[in-house]
Design a protein around this motif. Structure first.
Motif, PDB file in Angstrom:
ATOM      1  N   ASP A 121       0.806  -1.372   0.019  1.00  0.00           N
ATOM      2  CA  ASP A 121      -0.116  -0.093  -0.223  1.00  0.00           C
ATOM      3  C   ASP A 121       0.435   1.240   0.198  1.00  0.00           C
ATOM      4  O   ASP A 121       2.149   1.264   0.858  1.00  0.00           O
ATOM      5  CB  ASP A 121      -0.754   0.234   1.192  1.00  0.00           C
ATOM      6  N   SER A 124       3.231   4.223  -4.808  1.00  0.00           N
ATOM      7  CA  SER A 124       3.531   5.216  -5.113  1.00  0.00           C
ATOM      8  C   SER A 124       4.138   6.219  -5.037  1.00  0.00           C
ATOM      9  O   SER A 124       4.759   7.252  -5.616  1.00  0.00           O
ATOM     10  CB  SER A 124       2.035   6.207  -6.026  1.00  0.00           C
ATOM     11  N   TYR A 241       0.297  14.130   7.225  1.00  0.00           N
ATOM     12  CA  TYR A 241      -0.412  12.828   5.584  1.00  0.00           C
ATOM     13  C   TYR A 241       0.965  13.142   4.761  1.00  0.00           C
ATOM     14  O   TYR A 241       1.796  13.814   4.128  1.00  0.00           O
ATOM     15  CB  TYR A 241      -0.820  13.743   5.457  1.00  0.00           C
ATOM     16  N   LEU A 245      -0.748   5.024   3.700  1.00  0.00           N
ATOM     17  CA  LEU A 245      -1.941   5.171   4.466  1.00  0.00           C
ATOM     18  C   LEU A 245      -1.163   3.545   6.433  1.00  0.00           C
ATOM     19  O   LEU A 245      -1.614   4.422   6.605  1.00  0.00           O
ATOM     20  CB  LEU A 245      -3.030   4.018   3.539  1.00  0.00           C
ATOM     21  N   TYR A 259      -7.578   9.714  10.958  1.00  0.00           N
ATOM     22  CA  TYR A 259      -6.775  10.233   9.892  1.00  0.00           C
ATOM     23  C   TYR A 259      -8.518   9.828   9.122  1.00  0.00           C
ATOM     24  O   TYR A 259      -9.276   9.142   9.430  1.00  0.00           O
ATOM     25  CB  TYR A 259      -6.069   8.740   9.103  1.00  0.00           C
ATOM     26  N   TYR A 261     -10.633  10.187   5.296  1.00  0.00           N
ATOM     27  CA  TYR A 261     -10.426  10.209   3.628  1.00  0.00           C
ATOM     28  C   TYR A 261     -11.614  10.402   3.335  1.00  0.00           C
ATOM     29  O   TYR A 261     -12.275   8.744   3.123  1.00  0.00           O
ATOM     30  CB  TYR A 261      -9.631   8.797   3.142  1.00  0.00           C
ATOM     31  N   LYS A 271     -11.891   6.878  -1.464  1.00  0.00           N
ATOM     32  CA  LYS A 271     -11.020   5.555  -2.026  1.00  0.00           C
ATOM     33  C   LYS A 271     -10.172   4.768  -1.058  1.00  0.00           C
ATOM     34  O   LYS A 271      -9.742   3.720  -2.469  1.00  0.00           O
ATOM     35  CB  LYS A 271      -9.408   6.609  -1.611  1.00  0.00           C
TER      36      LYS A 271
HETATM   37  P1  AFP Z   1      -0.956   4.475  -3.649  1.00  0.00           P
HETATM   38  O1  AFP Z   1      -0.888   2.340  -3.098  1.00  0.00           O
HETATM   39  O2  AFP Z   1      -1.853   4.196  -4.972  1.00  0.00           O
HETATM   40  O3  AFP Z   1       0.052   4.994  -3.380  1.00  0.00           O
HETATM   41  O4  AFP Z   1      -2.222   4.670  -2.801  1.00  0.00           O
HETATM   42  C1  AFP Z   1      -1.914   5.002  -1.765  1.00  0.00           C
HETATM   43  C2  AFP Z   1      -3.378   4.801  -0.770  1.00  0.00           C
HETATM   44  O5  AFP Z   1      -4.298   3.380  -0.707  1.00  0.00           O
HETATM   45  C3  AFP Z   1      -2.950   5.034   0.787  1.00  0.00           C
HETATM   46  O6  AFP Z   1      -1.880   4.264   1.114  1.00  0.00           O
HETATM   47  C4  AFP Z   1      -3.219   6.432   1.114  1.00  0.00           C
HETATM   48  O7  AFP Z   1      -3.245   6.647   2.817  1.00  0.00           O
HETATM   49  C5  AFP Z   1      -4.081   7.044  -0.111  1.00  0.00           C
HETATM   50  O8  AFP Z   1      -4.125   6.261  -1.362  1.00  0.00           O
HETATM   51  C6  AFP Z   1      -3.578   8.468  -0.708  1.00  0.00           C
HETATM   52  O9  AFP Z   1      -4.494   9.341  -1.373  1.00  0.00           O
HETATM   53  P2  AFP Z   1      -3.960   9.965  -2.417  1.00  0.00           P
HETATM   54  O10 AFP Z   1      -3.126  10.368  -2.983  1.00  0.00           O
HETATM   55  O11 AFP Z   1      -5.587  10.394  -2.533  1.00  0.00           O
HETATM   56  O12 AFP Z   1      -4.182  11.194  -0.506  1.00  0.00           O
END
Ligand code: AFP
Length: 327
Positions: A121, A124, A241, A245, A259, A261, A271
């Motif tokens: 997780d 990116s 932030y 996650l 936290y 979302y 998301k």
């Molecule tokens: P990625 O795995 O695409 O990096 O997403 C990470 C995630 O699922 C979680 O770990 C973060 O808290 C959240 O998305 C971040 O999302 P935003 O970029 O929209 O803030």
């Protein structure tokens, strides 16, 4: 001279801890503890690969998309292979739900457990050397052993988890898990290759000063969420932030915080994924004395209707979550 002065004790290794606390596992018969050990082993392999990112060609995108239409990173795919392999070899797991696969993976009809996992997780963040994590939930199958897996085995509520945890690949690597009797954290000792108990009986402060949210999206938050964020600012809260996650959750667990979302214009249901992101962290939060909700009901009370279902997510210190919900 005291022996501990010339040879510091290393503490309790994860294996020893699991064995000593075998009776805390529901239906204790050894399989669930073996399953946790399999996850721990796979996480050490993933940890090794993550540590080499930048040196070998495992950073960057695969050029493929995952179930959510997000770019799959090479390490996403690699972590998925490592966990799937470890769990299929162990034989305790009958089905695996993963962010990286459209449908669940049918592993072994004799297995007693169903696993939901986000193998990597926050992936990116890998290219820029920021913490990432693995999140997992463990359920007991409902159908008879030996029979093919059926929908009720897969779509279980968070309340039905028998164990859950995460691995944080951060400045040190930690494994935190609960089997429904509190939360314990283990730090990876790289020279020994062992997870050692470093955070026994973790509890989250009822109130903290940290709020974690992607405030760049605030134009599309509901008036209630915006009002709560204003409350945080009026009370001099600190914004933190990471965008991973597990890292954001772990910091708030240790220090106290919240936290969020919430739903956005792009993601009407938020998301994050109920089955392999939110449920596990909700279980850990509640076991540590915190709370987790979608704004209306407890996360763990939500009956999933699909594998990759998204949900709004508010998790952390109990009093902070209560106040956010009141807004
Ligand atoms: P990625 O795995 O695409 O990096 O997403 C990470 C995630 O699922 C979680 O770990 C973060 O808290 C959240 O998305 C971040 O999302 P935003 O970029 O929209 O803030």
């Amino acid at each position: 001279m005291e022996t501990s002065r010339i040879a510091l004790p290393i503490g309790t290794a994860l294996d020893r801890f699991i064995k000593n606390n075998q009776d805390q596992f529901q239906y204790a018969s050894g399989e669930l503890s073996q399953l946790l050990r399999d996850i721990a082993l796979a996480s050490k392999v993933v940890n090794r690969e993550i540590n080499k990112a930048g040196l070998i060609d495992i950073m960057g995108a695969m050029g493929t998309q995952n179930t959510g239409g997000e770019q799959q990173q090479k390490l996403d795919v690699l972590a998925n292979i490592r966990f799937t392999r470890a769990l299929s070899k162990g034989g305790e797991v009958c089905a695996l739900i993963s962010e990286e696969t459209e449908s669940y993976v049918d592993l072994n009809n004799e297995g007693k457990y169903v696993i939901a996992i986000d193998p990597l997780d926050g992936s990116s963040n890998i290219d820029v050397n920021v913490s990432v994590g693995t999140i997992f939930s463990v359920y007991r199958r409902k159908s008879e052993i030996g029979q093919p897996i059926a929908a009720p085995d897969i779509l279980q509520r968070g309340d039905e988890q028998v164990a859950a945890g995460y691995i944080l690949y951060g400045s040190s690597t930690m494994l935190v898990y609960t089997a429904g009797h509190g939360v314990n954290g283990f730090t990876h000792e790289p020279s020994l290759g062992e997870y050692v108990l470093s955070h026994p009986d973790m509890t989250i402060p009822a109130q903290g000063k940290i709020y974690s949210i992607n405030e760049g999206l605030s134009n599309s938050f509901s008036p209630g969420v915006r009002a709560y964020l204003q409350y945080c600012k009026d009370n001099n809260y600190t914004a933190r932030y990471v965008g991973s996650l597990v890292a954001d959750f772990h910091r708030n667990l240790l220090k106290g915080g919240i936290y969020l979302y919430p739903p956005t214009a792009k993601d009407k249901n938020g998301k994050l994924r109920l089955m392999y992101e939110c449920n596990a962290l909700a279980f850990i939060a509640e076991q540590a004395g915190g709370k987790a909700t979608d704004g209306r009901e407890r996360i763990m009370a939500i009956q999933p209707t699909s594998l990759h279902q998204r949900t709004p997510f508010i998790v952390g210190s109990a009093e902070m979550v209560e106040r956010a919900v009141a807004y």
